[in-house]
Design a protein around this motif. Sequence first.
Motif, PDB file in Angstrom:
ATOM      1  N   MET A   1       0.768  -1.636  -0.318  1.00 48.51           N
ATOM      2  CA  MET A   1       0.402   0.035   0.043  1.00 48.51           C
ATOM      3  C   MET A   1       0.758   0.829   0.245  1.00 48.51           C
ATOM      4  SD  MET A   1      -3.197  -0.572  -0.107  1.00 48.51           S
ATOM      5  CE  MET A   1      -4.389  -1.812   0.114  1.00 48.51           C
ATOM      6  N   GLY A   2       2.021   1.229   0.101  1.00 50.86           N
ATOM      7  CA  GLY A   2       3.085   2.702   0.141  1.00 50.86           C
ATOM      8  C   GLY A   2       3.200   2.819   1.891  1.00 50.86           C
ATOM      9  N   ALA A   3       3.733   4.207   1.953  1.00 48.48           N
ATOM     10  CA  ALA A   3       3.689   5.508   3.443  1.00 48.48           C
ATOM     11  C   ALA A   3       1.973   5.878   3.393  1.00 48.48           C
ATOM     12  CB  ALA A   3       4.317   5.827   2.566  1.00 48.48           C
ATOM     13  N   GLY A   4       2.109   5.000   4.459  1.00 50.16           N
ATOM     14  CA  GLY A   4       0.475   5.735   5.288  1.00 50.16           C
ATOM     15  C   GLY A   4       0.939   7.498   5.320  1.00 50.16           C
ATOM     16  N   HIS A   5      -0.220   7.789   5.099  1.00 53.23           N
ATOM     17  CA  HIS A   5      -1.692   9.211   5.010  1.00 53.23           C
ATOM     18  C   HIS A   5      -1.898  10.062   6.743  1.00 53.23           C
ATOM     19  CE1 HIS A   5      -0.251  10.667   0.880  1.00 53.23           C
ATOM     20  NE2 HIS A   5       0.034   8.675   0.992  1.00 53.23           N
ATOM     21  N   SER A   6      -1.431  10.585   7.506  1.00 53.24           N
ATOM     22  CA  SER A   6      -2.459  10.608   8.358  1.00 53.24           C
ATOM     23  C   SER A   6      -3.667  11.467   8.515  1.00 53.24           C
ATOM     24  CB  SER A   6      -1.621  11.696   9.394  1.00 53.24           C
ATOM     25  OG  SER A   6      -0.721  10.667  10.002  1.00 53.24           O
ATOM     26  N   HIS A   7      -4.386  11.596   8.664  1.00 56.00           N
ATOM     27  CA  HIS A   7      -5.511  12.287   8.215  1.00 56.00           C
ATOM     28  C   HIS A   7      -5.837  13.048   8.996  1.00 56.00           C
ATOM     29  CE1 HIS A   7     -10.101  13.491   6.495  1.00 56.00           C
ATOM     30  NE2 HIS A   7      -9.542  12.826   5.520  1.00 56.00           N
ATOM     31  N   LYS A   8      -6.810  14.207   9.374  1.00 52.66           N
ATOM     32  CA  LYS A   8      -6.843  15.147  10.310  1.00 52.66           C
ATOM     33  C   LYS A   8      -8.209  14.591  10.815  1.00 52.66           C
ATOM     34  CE  LYS A   8     -11.100  17.478   7.164  1.00 52.66           C
ATOM     35  NZ  LYS A   8     -10.905  18.436   6.823  1.00 52.66           N
ATOM     36  N   LEU A   9      -8.550  13.003  10.923  1.00 52.52           N
ATOM     37  CA  LEU A   9     -10.097  12.871  11.225  1.00 52.52           C
ATOM     38  C   LEU A   9      -9.380  11.641  12.691  1.00 52.52           C
ATOM     39  CD1 LEU A   9     -13.110  11.320   9.187  1.00 52.52           C
ATOM     40  CD2 LEU A   9     -12.812  12.988  11.389  1.00 52.52           C
ATOM     41  N   TYR A  10      -7.725  11.126  12.227  1.00 55.94           N
ATOM     42  CA  TYR A  10      -7.384  10.451  12.986  1.00 55.94           C
ATOM     43  C   TYR A  10      -6.815  10.815  14.155  1.00 55.94           C
ATOM     44  CZ  TYR A  10      -3.591   7.016  14.606  1.00 55.94           C
ATOM     45  OH  TYR A  10      -2.575   6.048  15.302  1.00 55.94           O
ATOM     46  N   ARG A  11      -7.222  10.201  15.560  1.00 54.94           N
ATOM     47  CA  ARG A  11      -6.171  11.098  15.902  1.00 54.94           C
ATOM     48  C   ARG A  11      -5.359   9.930  16.995  1.00 54.94           C
ATOM     49  NH1 ARG A  11      -7.622  16.280  17.412  1.00 54.94           N
ATOM     50  NH2 ARG A  11      -7.747  16.071  19.434  1.00 54.94           N
ATOM     51  N   HIS A  12      -3.815  10.485  16.716  1.00 54.53           N
ATOM     52  CA  HIS A  12      -3.073   8.875  17.812  1.00 54.53           C
ATOM     53  C   HIS A  12      -3.212   8.878  18.776  1.00 54.53           C
ATOM     54  CE1 HIS A  12       1.018   7.342  17.373  1.00 54.53           C
ATOM     55  NE2 HIS A  12       1.344   8.189  18.218  1.00 54.53           N
ATOM     56  N   GLY A  13      -3.037   7.897  19.828  1.00 55.82           N
ATOM     57  CA  GLY A  13      -3.261   7.457  20.498  1.00 55.82           C
ATOM     58  C   GLY A  13      -2.381   5.896  20.599  1.00 55.82           C
ATOM     59  N   HIS A  14      -2.858   5.077  21.825  1.00 55.80           N
ATOM     60  CA  HIS A  14      -2.063   4.125  22.544  1.00 55.80           C
ATOM     61  C   HIS A  14      -2.724   2.969  22.922  1.00 55.80           C
ATOM     62  CE1 HIS A  14       2.016   5.169  20.637  1.00 55.80           C
ATOM     63  NE2 HIS A  14       2.414   6.034  21.219  1.00 55.80           N
ATOM     64  N   SER A  15      -4.178   3.456  22.262  1.00 53.38           N
ATOM     65  CA  SER A  15      -5.683   3.057  23.502  1.00 53.38           C
ATOM     66  C   SER A  15      -6.169   1.111  22.595  1.00 53.38           C
ATOM     67  CB  SER A  15      -6.932   4.052  22.980  1.00 53.38           C
ATOM     68  OG  SER A  15      -7.146   3.793  22.063  1.00 53.38           O
ATOM     69  N   PRO A  16      -7.008   0.883  24.325  1.00 53.92           N
ATOM     70  CA  PRO A  16      -6.937  -0.340  23.472  1.00 53.92           C
ATOM     71  C   PRO A  16      -7.215  -0.814  21.993  1.00 53.92           C
ATOM     72  CG  PRO A  16      -7.028  -0.423  26.191  1.00 53.92           C
ATOM     73  CD  PRO A  16      -6.988   1.087  25.409  1.00 53.92           C
ATOM     74  N   VAL A  17      -8.425   0.275  21.557  1.00 53.85           N
ATOM     75  CA  VAL A  17      -8.964   0.386  20.442  1.00 53.85           C
ATOM     76  C   VAL A  17      -7.677   0.723  19.430  1.00 53.85           C
ATOM     77  CG1 VAL A  17     -11.039   1.428  19.491  1.00 53.85           C
ATOM     78  CG2 VAL A  17     -11.278   1.067  21.604  1.00 53.85           C
ATOM     79  N   HIS A  18      -7.034   1.568  19.506  1.00 50.58           N
ATOM     80  CA  HIS A  18      -6.639   1.950  18.712  1.00 50.58           C
ATOM     81  C   HIS A  18      -5.463   0.220  18.754  1.00 50.58           C
ATOM     82  CE1 HIS A  18      -6.498   6.046  19.997  1.00 50.58           C
ATOM     83  NE2 HIS A  18      -5.959   6.364  18.640  1.00 50.58           N
ATOM     84  N   GLY A  19      -5.116   0.071  19.266  1.00 50.34           N
ATOM     85  CA  GLY A  19      -4.247  -0.881  19.196  1.00 50.34           C
ATOM     86  C   GLY A  19      -4.873  -2.195  18.253  1.00 50.34           C
ATOM     87  N   LEU A  20      -6.415  -2.546  18.318  1.00 49.74           N
ATOM     88  CA  LEU A  20      -7.173  -3.344  17.424  1.00 49.74           C
ATOM     89  C   LEU A  20      -6.615  -3.859  16.252  1.00 49.74           C
ATOM     90  CD1 LEU A  20     -10.084  -3.475  19.326  1.00 49.74           C
ATOM     91  CD2 LEU A  20      -8.988  -5.102  19.598  1.00 49.74           C
ATOM     92  N   PRO A  21      -6.561  -4.212  15.221  1.00 49.71           N
ATOM     93  CA  PRO A  21      -6.594  -4.303  14.186  1.00 49.71           C
ATOM     94  C   PRO A  21      -7.436  -3.880  13.312  1.00 49.71           C
ATOM     95  CG  PRO A  21      -6.068  -6.676  15.080  1.00 49.71           C
ATOM     96  CD  PRO A  21      -6.397  -6.311  17.033  1.00 49.71           C
ATOM     97  N   PRO A  22      -6.853  -3.432  12.276  1.00 51.87           N
ATOM     98  CA  PRO A  22      -8.215  -2.786  11.385  1.00 51.87           C
ATOM     99  C   PRO A  22      -9.277  -4.105  10.992  1.00 51.87           C
ATOM    100  CG  PRO A  22      -5.924  -2.793  10.698  1.00 51.87           C
ATOM    101  CD  PRO A  22      -6.137  -3.403  11.776  1.00 51.87           C
ATOM    102  N   HIS A  23      -9.380  -5.005  10.161  1.00 52.23           N
ATOM    103  CA  HIS A  23     -10.658  -5.508  10.292  1.00 52.23           C
ATOM    104  C   HIS A  23     -11.590  -5.524  11.276  1.00 52.23           C
ATOM    105  CE1 HIS A  23      -7.245  -8.291  10.872  1.00 52.23           C
ATOM    106  NE2 HIS A  23      -8.086  -9.468  10.890  1.00 52.23           N
ATOM    107  N   CYS A  24     -10.531  -5.744  12.403  1.00 49.29           N
ATOM    108  CA  CYS A  24     -11.536  -6.404  13.431  1.00 49.29           C
ATOM    109  C   CYS A  24     -12.378  -5.040  13.230  1.00 49.29           C
ATOM    110  CB  CYS A  24     -10.480  -6.476  14.577  1.00 49.29           C
ATOM    111  SG  CYS A  24      -9.945  -7.889  14.279  1.00 49.29           S
TER     112      CYS A  24
END
Length: 253
Positions: A1-24
């Motif tokens: 997919m190449g390099a990632g692109h951050s979006h203004k909707l995304y909030r960087h964090g290290h919560s349990p929800v952030h850590g879940l796989p995206p397809h889940c």
Amino acid sequence: MGAGHSHKLYRHGHSPVHGLPPHCKLAAVLGFVVVVVSTPREAVWAFALYAALLGTVAAVSRVQPGFLLRRLVIEVPFVAFAFLMPFVVPGEQTHLLGVPVSVPGLWDAWNVLAKGTLGVAASVLLAATTELRALLLGLQRLKLPPLLVQIASFMIRYGDVITDEMRRMSVARRSRGFEAKGVRHWGVLAKSAGALFIRSYERGERVHLAMVSRGYTGTMPVIDEVTASRAQWAAAAALPLTALAVCLLGWTL
């Protein structure tokens, strides 16, 4: 997919929800929205519990309430449509604040407002805790047709490029003294839109040729394969399963 692109909707964090796989998370949000849409509109208490569930997810993911409320502004056109329904839907009449309104229209307005708001809130939480590139990988992991995933990927990558091109064209027009003030200027704007389309098409041709010259055969390589454990699937399933229990209770009462 190449390099990632951050979006203004995304909030960087290290919560349990952030850590879940995206397809889940994608499967959980889809299941939650389906349950919400299936809930009878008369079960007002059920929608309150759904909102509490999303509030819990927001608290666990450390997404600020103000951020979530600001992003909900996107549903304003639907809210405006919902507010019109009590005045246009035929049926039994009642008075609200001295104004005659339709009872079926009130229920329809509540139905649209409640379910739409919950669906948008769930989508905002998904976008706030998952990077765009990870969402694309999640869609690919869920076996979405590869062509659709690639189209979405290119839209995300080149949306900002096209927007910048529009901005440069607008600056060029203003630097030459042009200001769109009426119908007589629509011709210039139409020509600008045509020029933007041609530039975008030509850029797409150049990008495609560059990809083919580098071995592109119709599929994008997956560099980092993301898998999910049973515990992660169970954590993601907690939201739609709890909502399903509430929905079933709403149908039985």
